[in-house]
Structures are given as C-alpha cells and as structure tokens.
Design a protein around this motif. Structure first.
Motif, PDB file in Angstrom:
ATOM      1  N   TYR A  32     -69.999 -85.572  13.998  1.00  0.00           N
ATOM      2  CA  TYR A  32     -71.281 -85.669  14.652  1.00  0.00           C
ATOM      3  C   TYR A  32     -71.981 -85.572  13.514  1.00  0.00           C
ATOM      4  CZ  TYR A  32     -75.766 -84.490  17.036  1.00  0.00           C
ATOM      5  OH  TYR A  32     -77.058 -84.470  17.506  1.00  0.00           O
ATOM      6  N   PHE A  33     -73.038 -86.617  13.239  1.00  0.00           N
ATOM      7  CA  PHE A  33     -73.958 -86.612  12.114  1.00  0.00           C
ATOM      8  C   PHE A  33     -75.532 -87.018  12.598  1.00  0.00           C
ATOM      9  CE2 PHE A  33     -69.773 -86.977   9.957  1.00  0.00           C
ATOM     10  CZ  PHE A  33     -69.065 -87.508  10.558  1.00  0.00           C
ATOM     11  N   PRO A  34     -76.071 -85.836  12.440  1.00  0.00           N
ATOM     12  CA  PRO A  34     -77.655 -85.982  12.977  1.00  0.00           C
ATOM     13  C   PRO A  34     -78.468 -86.195  11.530  1.00  0.00           C
ATOM     14  CG  PRO A  34     -77.125 -83.667  12.961  1.00  0.00           C
ATOM     15  CD  PRO A  34     -75.834 -84.455  12.647  1.00  0.00           C
ATOM     16  N   TRP A  35     -79.378 -86.942  11.664  1.00  0.00           N
ATOM     17  CA  TRP A  35     -80.661 -86.675  10.709  1.00  0.00           C
ATOM     18  C   TRP A  35     -81.701 -86.142  11.239  1.00  0.00           C
ATOM     19  CZ3 TRP A  35     -80.061 -88.711   5.778  1.00  0.00           C
ATOM     20  CH2 TRP A  35     -79.084 -89.425   5.367  1.00  0.00           C
ATOM     21  N   TYR A  36     -82.561 -85.330  10.457  1.00  0.00           N
ATOM     22  CA  TYR A  36     -83.576 -84.685  10.726  1.00  0.00           C
ATOM     23  C   TYR A  36     -84.876 -84.981   9.499  1.00  0.00           C
ATOM     24  CZ  TYR A  36     -80.601 -81.867  13.569  1.00  0.00           C
ATOM     25  OH  TYR A  36     -79.608 -81.243  14.846  1.00  0.00           O
ATOM     26  N   LYS A  37     -85.943 -84.908  10.293  1.00  0.00           N
ATOM     27  CA  LYS A  37     -87.319 -85.095   9.467  1.00  0.00           C
ATOM     28  C   LYS A  37     -88.065 -83.697   9.541  1.00  0.00           C
ATOM     29  CE  LYS A  37     -91.640 -87.911   9.476  1.00  0.00           C
ATOM     30  NZ  LYS A  37     -92.257 -89.021  10.234  1.00  0.00           N
ATOM     31  N   GLN A  38     -88.355 -83.505   8.511  1.00  0.00           N
ATOM     32  CA  GLN A  38     -89.214 -82.105   8.239  1.00  0.00           C
ATOM     33  C   GLN A  38     -90.265 -82.281   7.764  1.00  0.00           C
ATOM     34  OE1 GLN A  38     -87.549 -78.683   6.149  1.00  0.00           O
ATOM     35  NE2 GLN A  38     -88.338 -77.454   7.522  1.00  0.00           N
ATOM     36  N   GLU A  39     -91.566 -82.011   8.283  1.00  0.00           N
ATOM     37  CA  GLU A  39     -92.806 -81.925   7.854  1.00  0.00           C
ATOM     38  C   GLU A  39     -93.131 -80.694   7.102  1.00  0.00           C
ATOM     39  OE1 GLU A  39     -95.016 -83.932  10.956  1.00  0.00           O
ATOM     40  OE2 GLU A  39     -94.786 -85.866  10.048  1.00  0.00           O
ATOM     41  N   LEU A  40     -94.175 -80.773   6.278  1.00  0.00           N
ATOM     42  CA  LEU A  40     -94.075 -79.329   5.497  1.00  0.00           C
ATOM     43  C   LEU A  40     -94.793 -78.361   6.490  1.00  0.00           C
ATOM     44  CD1 LEU A  40     -94.624 -78.027   2.792  1.00  0.00           C
ATOM     45  CD2 LEU A  40     -97.045 -78.874   2.869  1.00  0.00           C
ATOM     46  N   GLY A  41     -93.940 -77.207   6.362  1.00  0.00           N
ATOM     47  CA  GLY A  41     -94.377 -76.054   7.403  1.00  0.00           C
ATOM     48  C   GLY A  41     -93.725 -76.115   8.799  1.00  0.00           C
ATOM     49  N   LYS A  42     -93.219 -77.133   9.110  1.00  0.00           N
ATOM     50  CA  LYS A  42     -92.483 -77.314  10.454  1.00  0.00           C
ATOM     51  C   LYS A  42     -90.983 -77.128  10.486  1.00  0.00           C
ATOM     52  CE  LYS A  42     -96.332 -80.002  11.891  1.00  0.00           C
ATOM     53  NZ  LYS A  42     -96.996 -81.218  12.574  1.00  0.00           N
TER      54      LYS A  42
END
Lengths: 112, 118
Positions: A32-42
C-alpha cells in the motif's frame, strides 16, 4: 524494517508544468503506497494512493505509478498551479492497519 | 469522508507542566491510532501505536513515561506530554485507522498540534 527514500527534496516548477516525485522502498512485502500533501502548520492530507495489485492510478491532474519489480513508485502532477505548492510525502505499508513508513518529503514550489 | 479532529491546534506551556493533546475520530471507530512527532522541515516520526483498550506500543527511543498515550475508546486517543521541557517543543500529529475513506486502508490524519514549551 521498511525504508522509503524520496527524491528530490525540493522541486520548483513553473505554473502549468508537470512535477514528478519519486520514491523507492525496500520491503517487497509492502502493498500500500499513499501520497500525502502537507501545507504549513497542518496535518498530512491523502491525495492519492495505490495498491500493489495495480500499476497506475489517476485522479484528474494527479497520477501515481508503481513498479513492484524495481520497488519504486512516483507521483505525477500535471498542469501545476500555485496552490499545489506544499510538502509532499510518499509512504509505504506492508499490511492493512500496520504502520506507515514515510519518505523524507519534497517541498514543491509552483511559481506563477 | 473520515474526519479526525485534533485539539488543541496550538499550545504554549511552561517548563515542568503537562500538556494533553486529544485526537478524536468523528465519523468512524478508530481501532488503531498513531502518534507522530514532526520537526521543522522533516518527515513524520512515529512515536507510538495504540489500539483501543490496550497499552500503547512505543517506538524505540520514545520515553513512555514522558509521552503518555491513552486510547480508552474507539473515538478518542490522548497524548500527554508530562513535565514538558523546551526540547519537547514540536509539531505533534495523530492518525487514526478504522473505517472511512483514508485510502482504503483507513489512515486519516489530524490537523496537528504545535507545542511550545517556554
């Protein structure tokens, strides 16, 4: 244990161009291979994922490819927009519910 | 979709005091919760994994008496940083797994807590 390597660490593109981020993993049992987006402070937000029984998955401007033989998977973002600017993390997991192993992250900057 | 609520989003505390961070799954039952710590410009570092009703499993190098984790119900897990010191200042993130749409395997992340110890 699992080791996930991610490249590049930083990526700068012009608006409208494509962006590609690559990850390799070490444990052939990972499925299982997910991709995540992280914005500053979140916290990280899932943007797309792929399981080991498929080689490619697409969702509008985002696509992920998986090469099980080579143990690598990639994130492709087309027609990039300034709001795509964020840190992107890849991850791998061996079984449902087990721990996720994260890559080191890629800071993507989309210049207007 | 699956939603995980994490509170507080920011907290400042004095050295020596304890701070509790809550993580709630709002629309699904979280059988497993994960707690991460993230330093600036770094990746997520897993601190511990907890299953409802069981003791948490801590990663190597994480002090279990320092970082107390409680997962007493299927919708709530808490992380208490005891006797906090400036070096505990960090961004703490929870993740819950259970149902929902977190990619099919049900990993949903909270919004994180910025802890500053002065």
């Amino acid at each position: 244990g699992e080791n996930v390597e991610q490249h590049p660490s930083t990526l700068s593109v012009q608006e409208g161009d494509s962006a590609v981020i690559k990850c390799t993993y070490s444990d052939s049992a990972s499925n299982y291979f997910p991709w995540y987006k992280q914005e500053l402070g979140k916290g990280p937000q899932l943007i797309i994922d792929i399981r080991s029984n498929v080689g490619e998955k697409k969702d509008q401007r985002i696509a992920v490819t998986l090469n099980k033989t080579a143990k690598h998977f990639s994130l492709h973002i087309t027609e990039t927009q300034p709001e795509d600017s964020a840190v992107y993390f890849c991850a791998a997991s061996t079984t449902s519910g087990s721990r996720l192993t994260f890559g080191e992250g890629t800071q993507l900057t989309v210049n207007p | 979709g699956a939603v995980v609520s994490q509170h507080p989003s920011r907290v400042i505390c004095k050295s020596g005091t304890s701070v509790k961070i809550e993580c709630r799954s709002l629309d699904f039952q979280a059988t497993t919760m994960f707690w991460y710590r993230q330093f600036p410009k770094k990746s997520l570092m897993l601190m511990a994994t907890s299953n409802e009703g069981s003791k948490a499993t801590y990663e190597q190098g994480v002090e279990k008496d320092k970082f107390l984790i409680n997962h007493a119900s299927l919708t709530l897990s808490t992380l208490t940083v005891t006797s906090a010191h400036p070096e505990d200042s960090s961004f703490y993130i929870c993740s819950a797994r259970g149902g929902g749409t977190g990619g099919g395997y049900g990993y949903t992340f909270g919004s994180g807590t910025r802890l500053t110890v002065v």
